[in-house]
Scaffold this motif. Structure first.
Motif, short mmCIF file in Angstrom:
data_model
loop_
_atom_site.label_atom_id
_atom_site.label_comp_id
_atom_site.label_asym_id
_atom_site.label_seq_id
_atom_site.Cartn_x
_atom_site.Cartn_y
_atom_site.Cartn_z
N HIS A 173 26.26 37.03 43.94
CA HIS A 173 27.38 37.07 43.08
C HIS A 173 26.86 38.71 42.85
O HIS A 173 26.19 39.39 42.38
CB HIS A 173 26.40 36.25 41.36
N ALA A 174 28.21 39.03 41.98
CA ALA A 174 27.91 40.89 41.59
C ALA A 174 27.29 40.40 40.20
O ALA A 174 25.85 41.72 40.52
CB ALA A 174 29.98 40.82 41.07
N SER A 211 23.43 41.66 42.31
CA SER A 211 23.33 42.44 42.67
C SER A 211 23.02 44.12 42.40
O SER A 211 22.70 43.96 42.27
CB SER A 211 24.41 42.78 43.90
N ALA A 255 30.68 46.17 39.31
CA ALA A 255 30.03 45.37 40.62
C ALA A 255 31.67 44.32 41.70
O ALA A 255 31.48 44.56 42.56
CB ALA A 255 29.16 45.60 40.79
N ASP A 281 32.80 45.13 44.80
CA ASP A 281 32.82 44.03 45.95
C ASP A 281 33.88 43.45 46.17
O ASP A 281 33.47 43.30 47.87
CB ASP A 281 31.40 43.06 45.61
N THR A 282 34.62 42.42 45.48
CA THR A 282 35.78 42.49 46.37
C THR A 282 36.53 43.31 47.27
O THR A 282 36.50 42.97 48.44
CB THR A 282 36.28 41.95 44.82
N ASN A 321 34.92 46.15 48.84
CA ASN A 321 34.44 45.96 50.20
C ASN A 321 34.26 44.18 50.50
O ASN A 321 34.64 44.89 52.60
CB ASN A 321 33.14 45.82 49.98
N ALA A 322 34.90 43.47 50.16
CA ALA A 322 34.94 42.21 51.11
C ALA A 322 36.20 42.04 52.02
O ALA A 322 36.62 41.25 52.83
CB ALA A 322 34.87 40.73 50.12
N ARG A 370 33.16 51.74 53.01
CA ARG A 370 32.59 50.56 51.70
C ARG A 370 32.34 51.11 51.38
O ARG A 370 32.00 52.70 50.81
CB ARG A 370 31.74 49.94 52.33
N GLU A 405 30.12 52.38 47.73
CA GLU A 405 28.69 52.18 47.23
C GLU A 405 28.71 52.68 46.02
O GLU A 405 28.51 53.75 45.39
CB GLU A 405 27.65 52.51 48.03
N ALA A 434 34.14 34.73 43.53
CA ALA A 434 32.48 35.25 43.90
C ALA A 434 31.88 34.38 42.87
O ALA A 434 30.61 34.71 42.85
CB ALA A 434 32.96 36.43 43.16
#
Length: 370
Positions: free
Chosen positions: A2-3, A6, A48, A52-53, A55-56, A64, A66, A292
């Motif tokens: 999960h966000a 991380s 995040a 993250d979404t 990036n997915a 990506r 970071e 997520a």
């Protein structure tokens, strides 16, 4: 993962630089420990969630994102040191989501020297808005606007015995200026106006003065720990005045710190209600959160999400190989960007961001209601 999980993996007493994994690196220094930690973690979790979404979904042109986060413990010297460390990495294309006015001010020489943009500092300070800071791009409304709106609301519901307690720094001066504008518009004066040291808050004399003034409401500006601690002393002294605070405290962590004193607290908000599905921004937040498996949507999380969306849009506009110069240029050209029912208008002469301000109240269950 999960966000928020991380995110928590990044956080320690000092968060070390993450190993090189992403292709587009974003730097953050904020108080992951110390008096503002609860809000910082909520807000960074929102950012995040967005990163993250993206990036997915393949990142930006296959690259990506970071987020590299360092803990400054809400200390200005450490914020400056962390900013210098982050800016020394040539792969960091922008700094992001700092917390606090003195902390962000301490970063300004680093921004100037490194020619790197700072997007979405969590501060409503005028000193970071007028005159325009060439490397600072605000998203949230100003502290003075929040304070003015709070005073106007109180007077609108018939409350006219109002006290103001603010930090003795530039953020406190801004809030006091906004409150003053509200008082002048309503042709009243505060029954008490006081300041405190945010790094070492001591509220004994303030509480004594408040006992004499007997306000109906107190506009209390400061960090989550300072406001929660001061409120506890106010209640222990027998004062039942309604507490009103600004959006930097719009987090579950602040409500938890307030404990039983949270009920009835008014908190300013700089984004729409996190349950208002009529808002395109909130609808997007809820869609990303559901995918997520993130269930606890707070105002701070919404703000972090929106801030990340602004930065990602700038990176998208910066070309296939974004760098500091191209991201800075993209930000300066971002006029009439629709954030989701709210518009961002940046130009070289205006880095103000949004002007949206609303108010919420903590109900008996500890949830924010509008």
């Amino acid at each position: 993962m999960h966000a928020w999980k991380s995110l928590l993996a990044l956080v320690a007493s000092v968060v070390a630089l993450a190993p090189a994994q992403g292709q587009i690196r974003i730097g953050q220094t904020a108080g992951f420990t110390g008096p503002v930690a609860a809000g910082v973690r909520d807000m960074t979790a929102g950012a995040a969630l967005y990163f993250d979404t993206i990036n997915a979904r393949g990142g930006i042109d296959g690259q990506r994102l970071e987020l590299v986060s360092l803990d400054d413990q809400f200390q200005p010297p450490l914020a400056a040191k962390n900013a210098k460390t982050l800016a020394a990495d040539p792969k960091v294309v922008a700094l992001f989501l700092s917390r606090g006015t003195p902390q962000t001010q301490a970063m300004l020489p680093v921004l100037e020297q490194s020619k790197i943009a700072l997007v979405a500092p969590l501060t409503g300070a005028a000193v970071l808005r007028k005159p325009v800071q060439p490397y600072v791009f605000n998203v949230r409304a100003s502290s003075s606007r929040e304070a003015q709106r709070a005073i106007e609301h109180l007077m609108g519901v018939g409350v006219n015995r109002i006290a103001v307690v603010v930090p003795e720094d530039s953020s406190g001066l801004d809030a006091m200026a906004g409150a003053r504008a509200g008082f002048e518009a309503g042709h009243i004066t505060p029954v008490f106006a006081g300041q405190f040291n945010q790094q070492k808050p001591e509220f004994g004399p303030t509480v004594e003065a408040l006992q004499k003034a007997q306000p109906q409401a107190i506009l209390f500006v400061g960090s989550a720990q300072a406001v929660a601690g001061g409120t506890a002393q106010i209640r222990a002294a027998g004062l039942q005045a309604q507490i009103v605070t600004l959006s930097n405290n719009a987090s579950k962590g602040f409500i938890d710190l307030m404990k039983s004193n949270a009920h009835g607290t008014i908190i300013a908000q700089v984004f729409p209600n996190e349950r208002a599905i009529s808002s395109p921004l909130i609808k997007e937040v809820l869609e990303f959160a559901k995918a997520a498996h993130v269930e606890d949507i707070t105002p701070a999380l919404v703000e972090g999400f929106a801030d990340a969306k602004v930065l990602v849009e700038a990176i998208r506009r910066a070309g296939r190989a974004p760098n500091r110069n191209s991201v800075l240029a993209a930000l300066n050209g971002m006029s009439a960007y629709d954030l989701g029912g709210l518009r961002i208008n940046y130009s070289p002469s205006d880095h103000t961001g949004l002007d949206f301000v609303d108010l919420s109240i903590v109900d008996a269950s500890g949830r924010l209601r509008r």
